[in-house]
Design a protein around this motif. Sequence first.
Motif, PDB file in Angstrom:
ATOM      1  N   VAL A  51      -5.580   3.484  42.875  1.00  0.00           N
ATOM      2  CA  VAL A  51      -4.844   3.015  41.704  1.00  0.00           C
ATOM      3  C   VAL A  51      -3.678   2.013  41.939  1.00  0.00           C
ATOM      4  O   VAL A  51      -3.099   2.045  42.472  1.00  0.00           O
ATOM      5  CB  VAL A  51      -4.086   4.561  41.226  1.00  0.00           C
ATOM      6  N   GLU A  52      -4.139   0.958  41.153  1.00  0.00           N
ATOM      7  CA  GLU A  52      -2.952  -0.134  41.026  1.00  0.00           C
ATOM      8  C   GLU A  52      -2.371  -0.479  39.707  1.00  0.00           C
ATOM      9  O   GLU A  52      -2.939   0.020  38.658  1.00  0.00           O
ATOM     10  CB  GLU A  52      -3.915  -1.436  41.600  1.00  0.00           C
ATOM     11  N   ARG A  53      -1.521  -1.453  39.779  1.00  0.00           N
ATOM     12  CA  ARG A  53      -0.718  -1.973  38.610  1.00  0.00           C
ATOM     13  C   ARG A  53      -1.474  -3.227  38.116  1.00  0.00           C
ATOM     14  O   ARG A  53      -1.818  -3.993  39.027  1.00  0.00           O
ATOM     15  CB  ARG A  53       0.422  -2.012  38.905  1.00  0.00           C
ATOM     16  N   GLY A  54      -1.468  -3.324  36.828  1.00  0.00           N
ATOM     17  CA  GLY A  54      -2.189  -4.447  36.262  1.00  0.00           C
ATOM     18  C   GLY A  54      -1.956  -4.633  35.033  1.00  0.00           C
ATOM     19  O   GLY A  54      -1.188  -3.904  34.239  1.00  0.00           O
ATOM     20  N   SER A  55      -2.508  -5.356  34.018  1.00  0.00           N
ATOM     21  CA  SER A  55      -2.298  -5.575  32.591  1.00  0.00           C
ATOM     22  C   SER A  55      -3.732  -5.384  32.058  1.00  0.00           C
ATOM     23  O   SER A  55      -4.730  -5.572  32.582  1.00  0.00           O
ATOM     24  CB  SER A  55      -2.036  -7.130  32.257  1.00  0.00           C
ATOM     25  N   VAL A  56      -3.598  -4.922  30.665  1.00  0.00           N
ATOM     26  CA  VAL A  56      -4.792  -4.707  30.001  1.00  0.00           C
ATOM     27  C   VAL A  56      -4.363  -5.157  28.487  1.00  0.00           C
ATOM     28  O   VAL A  56      -3.361  -4.926  27.850  1.00  0.00           O
ATOM     29  CB  VAL A  56      -4.968  -3.014  29.788  1.00  0.00           C
ATOM     30  N   VAL A  57      -5.498  -5.952  28.062  1.00  0.00           N
ATOM     31  CA  VAL A  57      -5.353  -6.534  26.715  1.00  0.00           C
ATOM     32  C   VAL A  57      -6.499  -5.954  25.962  1.00  0.00           C
ATOM     33  O   VAL A  57      -7.707  -6.297  26.303  1.00  0.00           O
ATOM     34  CB  VAL A  57      -5.361  -8.029  26.693  1.00  0.00           C
ATOM     35  N   ASN A  58      -6.272  -5.308  25.155  1.00  0.00           N
ATOM     36  CA  ASN A  58      -7.378  -4.707  24.211  1.00  0.00           C
ATOM     37  C   ASN A  58      -7.433  -5.593  22.902  1.00  0.00           C
ATOM     38  O   ASN A  58      -6.726  -5.444  22.019  1.00  0.00           O
ATOM     39  CB  ASN A  58      -6.693  -3.197  23.573  1.00  0.00           C
ATOM     40  N   ALA A  59      -8.340  -6.238  22.996  1.00  0.00           N
ATOM     41  CA  ALA A  59      -8.655  -7.582  21.989  1.00  0.00           C
ATOM     42  C   ALA A  59     -10.123  -7.350  21.587  1.00  0.00           C
ATOM     43  O   ALA A  59     -10.932  -7.174  22.618  1.00  0.00           O
ATOM     44  CB  ALA A  59      -8.271  -8.754  22.156  1.00  0.00           C
ATOM     45  N   ASP A 222       1.984  -4.589  33.692  1.00  0.00           N
ATOM     46  CA  ASP A 222       2.478  -3.952  35.021  1.00  0.00           C
ATOM     47  C   ASP A 222       2.354  -2.320  34.654  1.00  0.00           C
ATOM     48  O   ASP A 222       3.488  -1.612  34.678  1.00  0.00           O
ATOM     49  CB  ASP A 222       4.013  -4.458  35.194  1.00  0.00           C
ATOM     50  N   ALA A 223       1.264  -1.933  34.249  1.00  0.00           N
ATOM     51  CA  ALA A 223       0.805  -0.653  33.904  1.00  0.00           C
ATOM     52  C   ALA A 223      -0.127   0.048  35.085  1.00  0.00           C
ATOM     53  O   ALA A 223      -0.642  -0.852  35.848  1.00  0.00           O
ATOM     54  CB  ALA A 223       0.422  -0.538  32.688  1.00  0.00           C
ATOM     55  N   LEU A 224      -0.250   1.051  35.426  1.00  0.00           N
ATOM     56  CA  LEU A 224      -1.171   1.869  36.032  1.00  0.00           C
ATOM     57  C   LEU A 224      -2.564   1.706  35.447  1.00  0.00           C
ATOM     58  O   LEU A 224      -2.750   2.083  34.496  1.00  0.00           O
ATOM     59  CB  LEU A 224      -0.824   3.192  36.606  1.00  0.00           C
ATOM     60  N   VAL A 225      -3.660   0.896  36.104  1.00  0.00           N
ATOM     61  CA  VAL A 225      -4.833   0.865  35.459  1.00  0.00           C
ATOM     62  C   VAL A 225      -5.913   1.295  36.397  1.00  0.00           C
ATOM     63  O   VAL A 225      -5.770   0.903  37.561  1.00  0.00           O
ATOM     64  CB  VAL A 225      -4.969  -0.739  34.945  1.00  0.00           C
ATOM     65  N   ILE A 226      -6.833   1.605  35.620  1.00  0.00           N
ATOM     66  CA  ILE A 226      -8.125   2.113  36.503  1.00  0.00           C
ATOM     67  C   ILE A 226      -9.355   1.575  35.940  1.00  0.00           C
ATOM     68  O   ILE A 226      -9.394   1.479  34.629  1.00  0.00           O
ATOM     69  CB  ILE A 226      -8.230   3.580  36.882  1.00  0.00           C
ATOM     70  N   PRO A 227     -10.692   1.530  36.091  1.00  0.00           N
ATOM     71  CA  PRO A 227     -11.827   1.625  35.521  1.00  0.00           C
ATOM     72  C   PRO A 227     -12.286   2.515  34.637  1.00  0.00           C
ATOM     73  O   PRO A 227     -12.050   3.603  34.955  1.00  0.00           O
ATOM     74  CB  PRO A 227     -12.890   1.135  36.692  1.00  0.00           C
ATOM     75  N   VAL A 268      -1.339   6.639  31.371  1.00  0.00           N
ATOM     76  CA  VAL A 268       0.025   6.869  31.276  1.00  0.00           C
ATOM     77  C   VAL A 268       0.779   8.027  32.059  1.00  0.00           C
ATOM     78  O   VAL A 268       1.977   7.780  32.555  1.00  0.00           O
ATOM     79  CB  VAL A 268       0.046   7.173  29.841  1.00  0.00           C
ATOM     80  N   GLU A 269      -0.240   9.027  32.441  1.00  0.00           N
ATOM     81  CA  GLU A 269       0.337   9.993  32.990  1.00  0.00           C
ATOM     82  C   GLU A 269      -0.689  10.590  33.861  1.00  0.00           C
ATOM     83  O   GLU A 269      -1.985  10.824  33.282  1.00  0.00           O
ATOM     84  CB  GLU A 269       0.942  11.154  32.120  1.00  0.00           C
ATOM     85  N   GLY A 270      -0.374  11.263  34.879  1.00  0.00           N
ATOM     86  CA  GLY A 270      -1.363  12.098  35.593  1.00  0.00           C
ATOM     87  C   GLY A 270      -1.791  11.504  37.144  1.00  0.00           C
ATOM     88  O   GLY A 270      -2.209  11.987  38.126  1.00  0.00           O
ATOM     89  N   LEU A 271      -1.529  10.246  37.423  1.00  0.00           N
ATOM     90  CA  LEU A 271      -1.851   9.619  38.569  1.00  0.00           C
ATOM     91  C   LEU A 271      -0.438   8.932  39.100  1.00  0.00           C
ATOM     92  O   LEU A 271       0.175   8.303  38.429  1.00  0.00           O
ATOM     93  CB  LEU A 271      -3.002   8.528  38.635  1.00  0.00           C
ATOM     94  N   GLU A 272      -0.539   8.637  40.461  1.00  0.00           N
ATOM     95  CA  GLU A 272       0.650   7.627  41.221  1.00  0.00           C
ATOM     96  C   GLU A 272      -0.181   6.500  41.504  1.00  0.00           C
ATOM     97  O   GLU A 272      -1.204   6.606  41.912  1.00  0.00           O
ATOM     98  CB  GLU A 272       1.303   8.440  42.389  1.00  0.00           C
ATOM     99  N   GLU A 273       0.706   5.427  41.749  1.00  0.00           N
ATOM    100  CA  GLU A 273       0.226   4.140  42.304  1.00  0.00           C
ATOM    101  C   GLU A 273      -0.232   4.399  43.789  1.00  0.00           C
ATOM    102  O   GLU A 273       0.358   4.919  44.357  1.00  0.00           O
ATOM    103  CB  GLU A 273       1.295   2.876  42.221  1.00  0.00           C
TER     104      GLU A 273
END
Length: 308
Positions: A51-59, A222-227, A268-273
């Motif tokens: 689990v890593e940090r990254g950016s997500v753009v929902n466009a 800078d949020a926790l993101v996963i596939p 948002v909640e439930g996992l740690e980096e």
Amino acid sequence: MIVWRRWVFPLLLVVVFGLCAAALVKLAFFPDTADAVVSPDAGVTDPVLAVERGSVVNALTLSGNIARDDSFPLRGEINGTVTAVHVADGAAVKEGQVLFTVEQDYPRKRIDIVAPEAGELSEIALVKGQALAVGSEVATLTPARYHLLATVEPVQLYRLVGAPTDATVTITGGPAPFACTGVRVQVTTEGTASVRCAIPSDQVVFAGLPAQMDLALGQVDDALVIPVTAVQGGSGTGSVWVDAGDGGEAEERAVTLGVNDGAMVEVVEGLEEGEMIRQFVPGFLAPVEEFCYEVEPGVEQCESGTSW
């Protein structure tokens, strides 16, 4: 020497060819099963990732067409007699323009019926001297309003939950991109989904023009993101499978989800980096891709395999 050439050598050749034929039959129809035994420890290892940090753009970009707003009937709101018809069928009218004059029965007075907005009048149902009743249709008005109607795949509907009311419209060969308002999602009983927004009145457009609708549905940095392939669910909540790395069963864990761009989703909640999770939920079939390469000039060979 003649005996060897006539009898011995031919017999040896027959024996050799016979042994070769027997060997081929053995390989084809009676393979050695000893080498085919699979070790009970052998298996397919599910890929894991951190689990890593990254950016997500929902466009979301949708394709559609400009269309005229639907016509609607004008109805009488009084009882009386028509004393004058001021417009002809097919006339373009302005907002507030007088269409008919009616002498009301009680209290007795003359009242003008006006256009509620600009548009084109058709199917006029009144003539001078005709009685008018409350609720009866007097004409049909096609408003001078336009909208953009864009189709959307039903699988994308969850991404539109909480969508903004404004979008950006781009018309090929038309004016500079502009904002449209009143974005709303429409789903028919047949399951066809579309997104509609109103074209501003100061924009010159024509029915049938192809156009593009761009929706900015959210962005996080800078949020926790996963596939999304790692999540069962996807709209607000879901489940992931956390791998402890000890070869045991993965732990199913509930997570709260945020912005989703269709490929990556915010946790948002439930996992740690740094926690390790399965890349695919149980039962997920990894996409099969075809890889082609040239084995010799003009000859191409293709093989299939998963993308991981």
